[in-house]
Write a protein that holds these residues in place. Structure first.
Motif, PDB file in Angstrom:
ATOM      1  N   ILE A 140      17.820  72.673  18.977  1.00  0.00           N
ATOM      2  CA  ILE A 140      17.930  71.472  19.790  1.00  0.00           C
ATOM      3  C   ILE A 140      18.576  71.908  21.093  1.00  0.00           C
ATOM      4  N   ASN A 144       7.237  60.967  11.816  1.00  0.00           N
ATOM      5  CA  ASN A 144       7.462  62.394  12.104  1.00  0.00           C
ATOM      6  C   ASN A 144       8.095  62.575  13.475  1.00  0.00           C
ATOM      7  N   ILE A 157      18.804  74.907  14.381  1.00  0.00           N
ATOM      8  CA  ILE A 157      18.701  74.102  13.165  1.00  0.00           C
ATOM      9  C   ILE A 157      18.891  75.051  11.975  1.00  0.00           C
ATOM     10  N   ALA A 158      19.714  74.640  11.015  1.00  0.00           N
ATOM     11  CA  ALA A 158      19.997  75.507   9.855  1.00  0.00           C
ATOM     12  C   ALA A 158      18.686  75.858   9.157  1.00  0.00           C
ATOM     13  N   PHE A 159      18.485  77.146   8.949  1.00  0.00           N
ATOM     14  CA  PHE A 159      17.236  77.596   8.348  1.00  0.00           C
ATOM     15  C   PHE A 159      17.412  77.976   6.884  1.00  0.00           C
ATOM     16  N   ASN A 204       3.718  70.994  14.453  1.00  0.00           N
ATOM     17  CA  ASN A 204       5.086  71.513  14.510  1.00  0.00           C
ATOM     18  C   ASN A 204       5.158  72.824  13.756  1.00  0.00           C
ATOM     19  N   GLN A 264       6.472  77.609   8.395  1.00  0.00           N
ATOM     20  CA  GLN A 264       5.811  76.359   8.025  1.00  0.00           C
ATOM     21  C   GLN A 264       5.082  75.785   9.242  1.00  0.00           C
ATOM     22  N   PRO A 282      19.599  69.771   8.801  1.00  0.00           N
ATOM     23  CA  PRO A 282      20.875  69.770   9.531  1.00  0.00           C
ATOM     24  C   PRO A 282      20.913  70.830  10.624  1.00  0.00           C
ATOM     25  N   ILE A 283      21.549  70.502  11.719  1.00  0.00           N
ATOM     26  CA  ILE A 283      21.760  71.443  12.818  1.00  0.00           C
ATOM     27  C   ILE A 283      22.976  72.297  12.454  1.00  0.00           C
ATOM     28  N   ALA A 284      22.846  73.607  12.641  1.00  0.00           N
ATOM     29  CA  ALA A 284      23.952  74.511  12.274  1.00  0.00           C
ATOM     30  C   ALA A 284      25.219  74.101  13.009  1.00  0.00           C
ATOM     31  N   ALA A 335       8.906  64.195   9.072  1.00  0.00           N
ATOM     32  CA  ALA A 335       8.145  63.916   7.852  1.00  0.00           C
ATOM     33  C   ALA A 335       8.492  64.844   6.703  1.00  0.00           C
ATOM     34  N   THR A 364       3.211  72.185  10.284  1.00  0.00           N
ATOM     35  CA  THR A 364       2.848  70.818   9.891  1.00  0.00           C
ATOM     36  C   THR A 364       1.943  70.212  10.947  1.00  0.00           C
ATOM     37  N   ARG A 418       0.835  66.528  12.126  1.00  0.00           N
ATOM     38  CA  ARG A 418       1.262  65.127  11.985  1.00  0.00           C
ATOM     39  C   ARG A 418       2.143  64.957  10.742  1.00  0.00           C
ATOM     40  N   GLY A 419       3.045  65.920  10.564  1.00  0.00           N
ATOM     41  CA  GLY A 419       4.037  65.815   9.481  1.00  0.00           C
ATOM     42  C   GLY A 419       3.621  66.414   8.154  1.00  0.00           C
ATOM     43  N   GLN A 420       2.319  66.660   7.962  1.00  0.00           N
ATOM     44  CA  GLN A 420       1.866  67.209   6.685  1.00  0.00           C
ATOM     45  C   GLN A 420       1.848  68.734   6.730  1.00  0.00           C
ATOM     46  N   ASP A 421       2.286  69.337   5.652  1.00  0.00           N
ATOM     47  CA  ASP A 421       2.330  70.796   5.577  1.00  0.00           C
ATOM     48  C   ASP A 421       0.913  71.361   5.503  1.00  0.00           C
TER      49      ASP A 421
END
Lengths: 437, 437, 437, 437
Positions: free
Chosen positions: A356, D327, A365-367, A191, A205, D364-366, D359, A207, A209-212
């Motif tokens: 989304i 995740n 998505i709020a950044f 991701n 970022q 939150p979505i804006a 994960a 990730t 499988r969810g890990q950074d």
């Protein structure tokens, strides 16, 4: 009935899109593909329509209608999606932009610098015309805009019409695939968090499988892995720069941070006898492609299209359309109204970030805030974009001059004034909005 | 008791300040002027102290004490105002910065580009040291900062100490006088609305006896009137640019919008046999000045100081001090915390704008949003400033590299990396914060 | 020529204003006072005009013309200032509002609760009509609005017209005088920092000759000094509350924080045989006043006017007009567009705070964020104000219901619905905007 | 190893949670459930642990370990998730809160009014203690907070610790199921857009298979369908209110908009001989439940638990945990840092809104801006929350008094002061932070 109108249907990209639609027909049971083009494009759009027909037939999709139109109204009426991939002035205008930039010792790429500026001036009025027809003839339809400069054009439509619009670009999806490859992982286990503007986006970022694993990816890039795209020179990023940044810039950032090297490269290519500017190369590729497309035996997307530079374009387009059509709520990276997602940019600014996407559109998505360096450049380019939009919509020379000055690939007043004169003269036929002033 | 401590008391500017204090003694009944300098500056500060003594005596102000200190603590204790006008590394370091810029084909002025960056790295730790002493020894005192890069230094003190600090610059007051002259009006009948950052400020409105005459001023500037300062080349602004902007840029904007011309000029001056870089010229002027200052017959500010470039510095400094001391609430243009005044910049960002100055400090008047071009450049330079502060405070090479990249007068990674190496090497003696990393 | 139009010229306050203008004639060399009123107010406005004439004559200002008009156009044409102090529905409508509130066990004061709501619905369309005439007939004029609810009305004009408008209220100036008295200091040595909305304002800092004495003022208030106004019951603030708040609320805050006591008091007064509601008391005072005004011997403001409740109204009005007319740039507390001054409120919200007032209008000084409790109440009341404006402008019952619900002096749905029905029925004659819906 | 620690493991809700975990064991292959409680809760937690054991065994999940702990450190060490569902002072303290409110004629529910305030003061220090242990002993773990007032507690942990925390509540999922039932649609074909604070949330849009059906849902609610929950009285919303609002309030909004009716109902229940306050009813239900739980034959969640009021609590908890663990990036409604999603609230404010949960946590979505009425109430309650947190963390009486005043269910100063005295006296044993002041 599920109709998709394709404005600029005669584009060499259309077979790519056809392939995407065919592959996902189970998700996207299209009933009609309405290809629209101008009279000058009649030959090309007919070639494309026939190829599309053969591709559908070969895939047992005879029920999907392919229609060809030279009237926007006709094509838009009843459409669920209106795809815009048009090119005002064709590749010739783009090549002129590039040559104009080089004449002044500047990069003039089709989404930024003097090239992006000129293309936006030519394109925005045409897109707004499409948008106004969509408002009237297909008010529930989404405009899916591919036309470059995609961020600027999408913001123009978003602010100056009530049509629903989403801008798409293949840069994020390319970066996604490349980074997954670097991690030797399937791409759906990786991701990426994107924020910025079109062709000015960063991955902040990664990730797995969810890990950074952001640092791991940055280290790989520092160790020589490269992250680039067909149409951008493979100049590796400086390790010190990447580590200081702590994020992964999209390949187009090279224009801003490696300007001298990029310019030298462009100048070299543009020399007589060499491969030519990007538009000039594309013109050759396109000529080849249309020869192939016209072959009545061909019933699939030819491999040569991959040289055209639009890898994954159909993937992202079909993903977006499907996520809207099927109300999937997928997390996709598109261009849409900021609505507070990236702090410090106006709500009305179009940004490129994770959204989304569902039947109601794209919801970022709020950044939060961009770190200082990213914010500084983003604000500067957004100023360029806003000024360009105002100039394009109102035919306003003042805003046009400020727009050019606001772009870091133009810079000083003397060049900006000369460039503006040349842009307006060279594009006179495409810029009626400037004639009455 | 009313004590003013002057950190960097041996500066050639001090006689200017003395003149201001003497002329406004009725508003500012100072009892002690405590001049502080380093041991290396002992000779200069003594010359200045003696001249100051003579100036006071000649004006029948024998009651005002002039003291000389080589200990900060001693000078700061009990002060009501602490004026900071120090220069870490003296003019030699500044000259090295300028030559370094030119070596890379860049402008490296002392408030922006590589010059401003290097000077900030050298200066911020010293100013923070002063601020911490003020917190302890004179907690009610205001630091009035003249030290360049004034905006960056003031923000560093404002964010990393609890001392009260206001930054002053003579650019706004110079513009005020010049515009009043253009309007052939007394300067107190002309009001200017300023917004931006130090050396990056715009006048967005001019009024004459309350009436908006901004367009008239812009027209005058377009017709050949010039708006510049001693130390900035008189390159007239393009009329098209000024009319499009609809505002009046401060002279330092020439660095950003007339870069090639400014650079050519600096390169010419720097050539062997010519007048040298700005610092080199100033060194000569200063040598002359100190010869004059040392003359026991001299008891006034010599005219030659006007070539030094700090016209009106004492006017603005004395105005600010008096407005605080007398709780006058005057509308002055200073550098202070934004606190929401200019939208889109953080509350903690130091900005240069119209403020009400009273005994509680400087309170900016709400400005609203900057127009796009101004906002784009302001955001970019603020990013440079923030990164420079982080680099200077923490000795962080990553932030330092990003800072250089963020400045539009540096630009690309290759040069930024090379410049950073040279800056850190050349200034090793002044940058202990980078040694432990 | 310097003409001031007074809309609602027949108001009993006009002699107060006359006195102010006469006392400052040297600053405000008015040539014409144009009193406008409705036909129903013909008798009153004539009494006022004659009294004004006598006052001017007595003060050797024969050159100042006093004219009476029943046409807005005539009065506004050529005016430099348009003062609005009208009362749609007269005091009878206000009394009905108060009685309506009490019927439901609620406070219904003329600036908040159901009273403020009803008065806003009646008033806003009339003020917008004035504003539109000003736009056309006196586009450079400032509307100085005294009409309650002053904050709401000023915001309505500011958002729905292009006329320049500033709202004034005598609460801040009253607080200023009272606090100066508490400190036994001349009022011009005391500075107050105000932030909030009209009739919902706080003093967040008091300085005496520049020194912060806020705690001392709060301690005095805790020790029994009271801070109130003629028309607000003198209920002392709880010391614990004041110390916790760390700020000084305006007297109107009692409605929100001492609701039961305030309501009990209003209910008592409203009982048969007692003094009646505020409007009913004012009606009696006004009858007395007009008897006095009609006396051809009277040539000054009678003392009895002080019972009317508008102490210092003329002071603040004349100060504002003079600061604009003379471009003085004074620091005055008025109601104007927020423009970012108080964070968290929209730019377009009208707020009451310290402003620099000059020929270009009122410029709020950046305040930053309100502390949580103040922000919570301010946001809630601003929501009430915004919804009331929308309801008043568009005649929108939905917004009207939400407005009533948004006011903490109304509260629950059952009462809000009943109140809305009654307000619309009782005020049918004044609310044409609701008829067509 | 996949360990979940449950702080307050002896809660009567735990079997609900067990059922959820068992049903989704394929998604959540837990290896250990560590139940923690206080010594006073030893009996209850043992009953729960044995029931949990039986439930697991019955479902062939012998491999899942159930452990009981009276030491936080032991339970938290190595946990992947720390669920907090504790109740400082047990139900007795909650009942005392409710009775205290009623004594003053006020609603004192456990998440708002004086009840929510008192519970927050008791709870926050305990949760912060948990958070600090998580920081040290399980730094990668997520705290999933169920403890009421969930929004306030979650914000306290989020602001005063570095532990990762997400707050969950069953109100949004209940509304989702109820609205889907009203639409006679499967709940996964219905999407709701939530924004607000915990127990102060609104549904601003309902879509059914992507189509906006908000008006249809509002019409159903107006036609008598009700939208409520076990523990909130079924008072239908006024159709006029719902239509004006254009959104669907959560049932807890009744406290604010239907206060008199809600209070009358609570007062009636609290009368001797009636069912008692909510806490008193729950105490009876709990006594019953623990009798059932203790039955060694019982190996499933008993039906009677549904009367307890926590329907779907396990659904939302298990959904959140699974979306993090796997995740999944699901769109869930939880309580987390705002980060700009709802404009006008600070980034650090915890809000309840649609989030992408993966994960890395909840994103939150804006949302953009809340309409005025919603914004007004939200700001007011957020002020109450912020002040309550400051009071709870610092034991600050000033902030405590302001907090009570900020809550619209408390209102005036006289009551707030009396309530504060009583809260601090009644809860002395649980409020050590107030003792040293």
């Amino acid at each position: 009935m599920f109709k998709i109108a394709i404005i600029g249907g005669g584009s060499s990209y259309t077979p790519e899109l056809m392939e995407g639609i065919i592959n996902r027909y189970n998700q996207l049971p299209v009933t009609e593909l309405a290809l629209v083009d101008t009279e000058q494009g009649r030959n090309k759009v007919n070639i494309i329509a026939e190829l599309a027909r053969r591709m559908l037939d070969k895939n047992a999709l005879k029920q999907v209608k392919v229609s060809v139109h030279f009237s926007l109204d006709e094509a838009i009426t009843g459409a669920s999606f209106v795809l815009t991939q048009l090119r005002v002035g064709q590749l010739a205008a783009r090549a002129a932009d590039e040559r104009l930039g080089l004449k002044y010792g500047l990069l003039g790429q089709e989404t930024t610098g003097v090239g992006g500026f000129a293309k936006a001036l030519r394109t925005i009025p045409v897109l707004l015309d499409v948008a106004r027809k969509v408002e009237k003839l297909a008010p529930d339809a989404f405009i899916i805009n591919f036309t470059n400069p995609a961020g600027i054009v999408t913001e123009a439509v978003s602010r100056y019409s009530n049509a629903k619009v989403i801008g798409v670009c293949n840069v994020p999806v390319n970066m996604h695939h490349m980074i997954a490859d670097m991690l030797k992982a399937p791409w759906d286990e990786v991701n990426l968090r994107f924020a910025g503007l079109n062709h000015l986006v960063w991955v902040t970022q990664v990730t797995l499988r969810g890990q950074d694993v952001t640092d791991q990816v940055i280290s790989s890039l520092c160790d020589g892995e490269t992250l680039t795209m067909n149409n951008i020179k493979e100049l590796p990023w400086s390790p010190a720069f990447l580590r200081a940044l702590g994020a992964i810039p999209c390949p187009y950032h090279r224009y801003y941070w490696q300007t001298p090297e990029m310019l030298a490269e462009e100048q070299k290519k543009a020399k007589v006898g060499n491969e030519g500017t990007r538009a000039e190369q594309v013109m050759k590729v396109e000529a080849e492609l249309f020869k192939l497309y016209a072959n009545p035996q061909l019933a699939h997307k030819p491999e040569q299209l991959s040289f055209r530079g639009g890898a994954y374009y159909s993937e992202v387009a079909v993903e977006v359309i499907s996520s809207i059509y099927n109300n999937s709520g997928k997390n996709l990276v598109v261009n849409c109204r900021n609505n507070g997602a990236i702090q410090g940019l106006p709500d009305s600014a179009v940004v490129e970030t994770n959204c989304i996407v569902d039947a109601q559109g794209a919801h970022p998505i709020a950044f939060g805030s961009l770190p200082p360096l990213m914010n500084g450049l983003t604000q500067q380019i957004k100023a360029f974009e806003q000024l360009t939009i105002e100039a394009a919509v109102h035919g306003d020379r003042h805003q046009a001059l400020l727009a050019l000055l606001g772009n870091p690939l133009v810079g000083d007043i003397t060049r900006a004034e000369a460039l503006l004169d040349e842009v307006l003269t060279l594009n006179k036929a495409y810029l009626p909005q400037f004639s009455s002033h």
